[in-house]
Write a protein that holds these residues in place. Structure first.
Motif, PDB file in Angstrom:
ATOM      1  N   ARG A   4       0.841  -1.211   0.000  1.00  0.00           N
ATOM      2  CA  ARG A   4       0.000   0.000   0.000  1.00  0.00           C
ATOM      3  C   ARG A   4       0.875   1.259   0.000  1.00  0.00           C
ATOM      4  O   ARG A   4       0.555   2.245  -0.662  1.00  0.00           O
ATOM      5  CB  ARG A   4      -0.947  -0.014   1.196  1.00  0.00           C
ATOM      6  CG  ARG A   4      -2.062  -1.052   1.083  1.00  0.00           C
ATOM      7  CD  ARG A   4      -3.124  -0.846   2.140  1.00  0.00           C
ATOM      8  NE  ARG A   4      -2.629  -1.120   3.482  1.00  0.00           N
ATOM      9  CZ  ARG A   4      -2.632  -2.327   4.051  1.00  0.00           C
ATOM     10  NH1 ARG A   4      -3.111  -3.380   3.390  1.00  0.00           N
ATOM     11  NH2 ARG A   4      -2.182  -2.485   5.280  1.00  0.00           N
ATOM     12  N   ARG A   5       1.982   1.209   0.729  1.00  0.00           N
ATOM     13  CA  ARG A   5       2.911   2.344   0.712  1.00  0.00           C
ATOM     14  C   ARG A   5       3.454   2.574  -0.701  1.00  0.00           C
ATOM     15  O   ARG A   5       3.581   3.717  -1.148  1.00  0.00           O
ATOM     16  CB  ARG A   5       4.060   2.086   1.680  1.00  0.00           C
ATOM     17  CG  ARG A   5       3.717   2.250   3.142  1.00  0.00           C
ATOM     18  CD  ARG A   5       4.855   1.788   4.029  1.00  0.00           C
ATOM     19  NE  ARG A   5       6.124   2.443   3.713  1.00  0.00           N
ATOM     20  CZ  ARG A   5       7.311   2.060   4.220  1.00  0.00           C
ATOM     21  NH1 ARG A   5       7.370   1.016   5.054  1.00  0.00           N
ATOM     22  NH2 ARG A   5       8.407   2.706   3.887  1.00  0.00           N
ATOM     23  N   ALA A   6       3.769   1.483  -1.372  1.00  0.00           N
ATOM     24  CA  ALA A   6       4.282   1.603  -2.739  1.00  0.00           C
ATOM     25  C   ALA A   6       3.266   2.273  -3.651  1.00  0.00           C
ATOM     26  O   ALA A   6       3.620   3.152  -4.457  1.00  0.00           O
ATOM     27  CB  ALA A   6       4.657   0.223  -3.283  1.00  0.00           C
ATOM     28  N   HIS A   7       2.012   1.898  -3.524  1.00  0.00           N
ATOM     29  CA  HIS A   7       0.975   2.468  -4.388  1.00  0.00           C
ATOM     30  C   HIS A   7       0.671   3.927  -4.039  1.00  0.00           C
ATOM     31  O   HIS A   7       0.242   4.683  -4.914  1.00  0.00           O
ATOM     32  CB  HIS A   7      -0.293   1.628  -4.322  1.00  0.00           C
ATOM     33  CG  HIS A   7      -0.235   0.398  -5.181  1.00  0.00           C
ATOM     34  ND1 HIS A   7      -0.635   0.410  -6.489  1.00  0.00           N
ATOM     35  CD2 HIS A   7       0.203  -0.858  -4.923  1.00  0.00           C
ATOM     36  CE1 HIS A   7      -0.459  -0.804  -7.008  1.00  0.00           C
ATOM     37  NE2 HIS A   7       0.057  -1.585  -6.078  1.00  0.00           N
ATOM     38  N   ARG A   8       0.895   4.310  -2.785  1.00  0.00           N
ATOM     39  CA  ARG A   8       0.699   5.713  -2.426  1.00  0.00           C
ATOM     40  C   ARG A   8       1.791   6.603  -3.025  1.00  0.00           C
ATOM     41  O   ARG A   8       1.546   7.757  -3.385  1.00  0.00           O
ATOM     42  CB  ARG A   8       0.676   5.871  -0.904  1.00  0.00           C
ATOM     43  CG  ARG A   8      -0.640   5.492  -0.244  1.00  0.00           C
ATOM     44  CD  ARG A   8      -0.741   6.034   1.174  1.00  0.00           C
ATOM     45  NE  ARG A   8       0.303   5.467   2.041  1.00  0.00           N
ATOM     46  CZ  ARG A   8       0.169   4.367   2.759  1.00  0.00           C
ATOM     47  NH1 ARG A   8      -0.976   3.681   2.703  1.00  0.00           N
ATOM     48  NH2 ARG A   8       1.136   3.952   3.531  1.00  0.00           N
ATOM     49  N   ALA A   9       2.987   6.069  -3.140  1.00  0.00           N
ATOM     50  CA  ALA A   9       4.127   6.875  -3.582  1.00  0.00           C
ATOM     51  C   ALA A   9       4.435   6.738  -5.070  1.00  0.00           C
ATOM     52  O   ALA A   9       5.014   7.640  -5.666  1.00  0.00           O
ATOM     53  CB  ALA A   9       5.375   6.498  -2.778  1.00  0.00           C
ATOM     54  N   ILE A  10       4.053   5.604  -5.692  1.00  0.00           N
ATOM     55  CA  ILE A  10       4.461   5.282  -7.053  1.00  0.00           C
ATOM     56  C   ILE A  10       3.219   4.950  -7.882  1.00  0.00           C
ATOM     57  O   ILE A  10       2.438   4.073  -7.490  1.00  0.00           O
ATOM     58  CB  ILE A  10       5.412   4.058  -7.068  1.00  0.00           C
ATOM     59  CG1 ILE A  10       6.604   4.289  -6.131  1.00  0.00           C
ATOM     60  CG2 ILE A  10       5.889   3.760  -8.487  1.00  0.00           C
ATOM     61  CD1 ILE A  10       7.350   3.005  -5.803  1.00  0.00           C
ATOM     62  N   HIS A  47       8.010   0.861 -10.697  1.00  0.00           N
ATOM     63  CA  HIS A  47       8.608   1.766 -11.672  1.00  0.00           C
ATOM     64  C   HIS A  47       8.712   1.143 -13.059  1.00  0.00           C
ATOM     65  O   HIS A  47       9.174   1.793 -13.998  1.00  0.00           O
ATOM     66  CB  HIS A  47       9.987   2.213 -11.182  1.00  0.00           C
ATOM     67  CG  HIS A  47       9.918   3.110  -9.984  1.00  0.00           C
ATOM     68  ND1 HIS A  47       9.434   4.397 -10.049  1.00  0.00           N
ATOM     69  CD2 HIS A  47      10.222   2.890  -8.687  1.00  0.00           C
ATOM     70  CE1 HIS A  47       9.474   4.949  -8.840  1.00  0.00           C
ATOM     71  NE2 HIS A  47       9.943   4.051  -7.996  1.00  0.00           N
ATOM     72  N   GLY A  64       2.401   1.348  -8.315  1.00  0.00           N
ATOM     73  CA  GLY A  64       3.134   0.611  -7.298  1.00  0.00           C
ATOM     74  C   GLY A  64       4.474   0.073  -7.733  1.00  0.00           C
ATOM     75  O   GLY A  64       5.144  -0.621  -6.963  1.00  0.00           O
TER      76      GLY A  64
END
Length: 443
Positions: free
Chosen positions: A20-26, A31, A29
């Protein structure tokens, strides 16, 4: 010792929180689209933390045999000592300077020797898209033409507009740009001849092969048509370079392009790519000519030392041993073992390993023989539960007997479930969503 794979219903709560952190920042989710959640079943590890040889570990501590590492970039294995040593030495001596470094010269000479093209020139970049786009710019400058002809049977050439405009994901690309790229079918000289007849095409861009070899005379025919029409022949070796027996597709098939581009395996996972080619073309991007200057390739990190050091290490290993031939032999042996398991379960026409050993993949078909994303997800789900991770079976020199044995055991598990799905349907067997195609217009 390989630990048990993750529970088939999914990674831990902590791993999901990282996801979930990955999807919030990227966006998406990840690169790279090919690493996105839509390409894997629900029980796939959301994030990996390290790799060694042919193994990787996820954030829950689970260990997997990995295939397709670095989108086919890993040919020697994660953390190969010669690559690591070369890169560490380069880092300690400085990574980027105000003037060219000796390392740039050494890496260029090494690559040209590896390609067996001592009279060519090379310009380094950081990814394959840049190298291919630089080749296109050279071809347009040399010919004074605008159109680019790409092999439409091959999936990817660049993230730049001239290629992405030909895919379903063409949002944001002007129609005027899309209209400058045309397509031709692989292994069809008549179609290519018709396309080049009016002499408006600057470059023919293609890979040598993806899985099957072309008909005899294909490469010679392409070369002849380009000569006859004044078209630049650009060979994309992002996948075949280093990974193909004979070092390159040029060497393996005896191809004579005007320009050839390299990346992926060139750095065994480090960021380095190159556009190479005939001196009279490449020099248009240099200082020794009186024609309009070509902005060939000029990147802040184009000559950054870690990628060049990795390139030197990989080409050194490749001069000592045929990396592609070694991987091909491993792949062919694994293909035979996996397909024997599929036959034992009666699914050999639906779930099987396919392709040349150096780029081995797996095929998933439904009861009617049609490709199935649902069954692909199911097969991957069971392989992951058995400790095998990957969207393909593309391997490195680090894959040995132990990795193959674990892969065969996981394949046996997957084939048994696959047989049940063909008989009764996948309902209740697949936990979560099917996989999906990267190239699609809508989510």
């Amino acid at each position: 010792m390989l630990v048990d794979g993750p529970d088939r219903h999914g990674p831990s709560d902590a791993a999901r929180a990282l996801q979930r952190r990955a999807h919030r920042a990227i966006p998406g989710g990840a690169h790279t689209y090919a690493k996105g959640d839509d390409q894997f079943p629900l029980n796939a590890p959301p994030l990996l933390v390290r790799g060694e040889g042919a193994r990787v570990w996820d954030s829950d501590g689970n260990e997997y045999v990995e295939y397709g590492g670095g989108l086919r970039a890993i040919v020697l294995g994660h953390g190969h000592p010669r690559v690591v040593d070369a890169v560490q030495r380069a880092i300690a001596e400085g990574t980027n300077f105000a003037r060219p470094s000796v390392l740039e010269v050494e890496a260029a000479e090494d690559l040209l020797a590896f390609l067996d093209r001592p009279d060519w020139m090379v310009k380094f970049t950081k990814n394959g898209s840049d190298a291919n786009s630089s080749a296109i710019r050279l071809a347009r400058a040399a010919t004074g033409r605008d159109l680019v002809a790409i092999c439409r049977d091959q999936p990817f050439f660049s993230v730049e507009d001239w290629f992405i405009g030909t895919t379903p994901m063409d949002a944001g690309i002007p129609s005027a740009v899309r209209d400058l790229t045309v397509g031709f079918p692989y292994d069809d000289l008549d179609a290519l001849r018709d396309l080049l007849a009016d002499r408006t095409v600057a470059a023919v861009v293609m890979e040598a092969a993806k899985y099957d070899d072309p008909s005899p005379g294909w490469f010679e025919g392409v070369r002849r048509l380009c000569d006859d029409t004044g078209t630049v022949f650009v060979l994309d070796e992002m996948i075949t370079g280093v990974r193909w027996p004979g070092r390159t597709a040029m060497g393996h098939y005896g191809i004579h392009p005007d320009l050839a581009t390299y990346g992926k395996a060139l750095g065994n996972g480090f960021s380095v790519s190159a556009v190479t080619g005939r001196r009279e073309l490449m020099e248009l991007g240099g200082l020794d000519h009186d024609r309009p200057r070509v902005f060939l390739a000029s990147y802040t990190h184009g000559a950054e030392s870690t990628g060049l050091a990795a390139c030197r290490a990989v080409t050194a290993v490749g001069m000592e041993t045929d990396i592609g031939a070694g991987i091909a032999a491993r792949g062919e042996a694994l293909r035979a073992r996996l397909n024997e398991v599929s036959r034992a379960h009666g699914v050999e026409e639906h779930f099987f390993a396919w392709g040349p050993g150096q780029v081995l993949v797996f095929v998933t078909r439904d009861a009617d023989g049609e490709p199935s994303q649902v069954l692909r997800a199911l097969a991957m789900q069971e392989l992951i539960a058995g400790g095998v991770l990957g969207t393909s079976l593309v391997m490195s020199l680090a894959h040995g007997d132990a990795e193959h044995a674990l892969t065969v055991a996981a394949w046996d598990r997957a084939a048994a479930v696959y047989a049940r799905a063909l008989e009764d349907g996948p309902d209740g067997l697949l936990h979560g969503h099917p996989t999906n195609q990267v190239w699609r217009r809508y989510n």
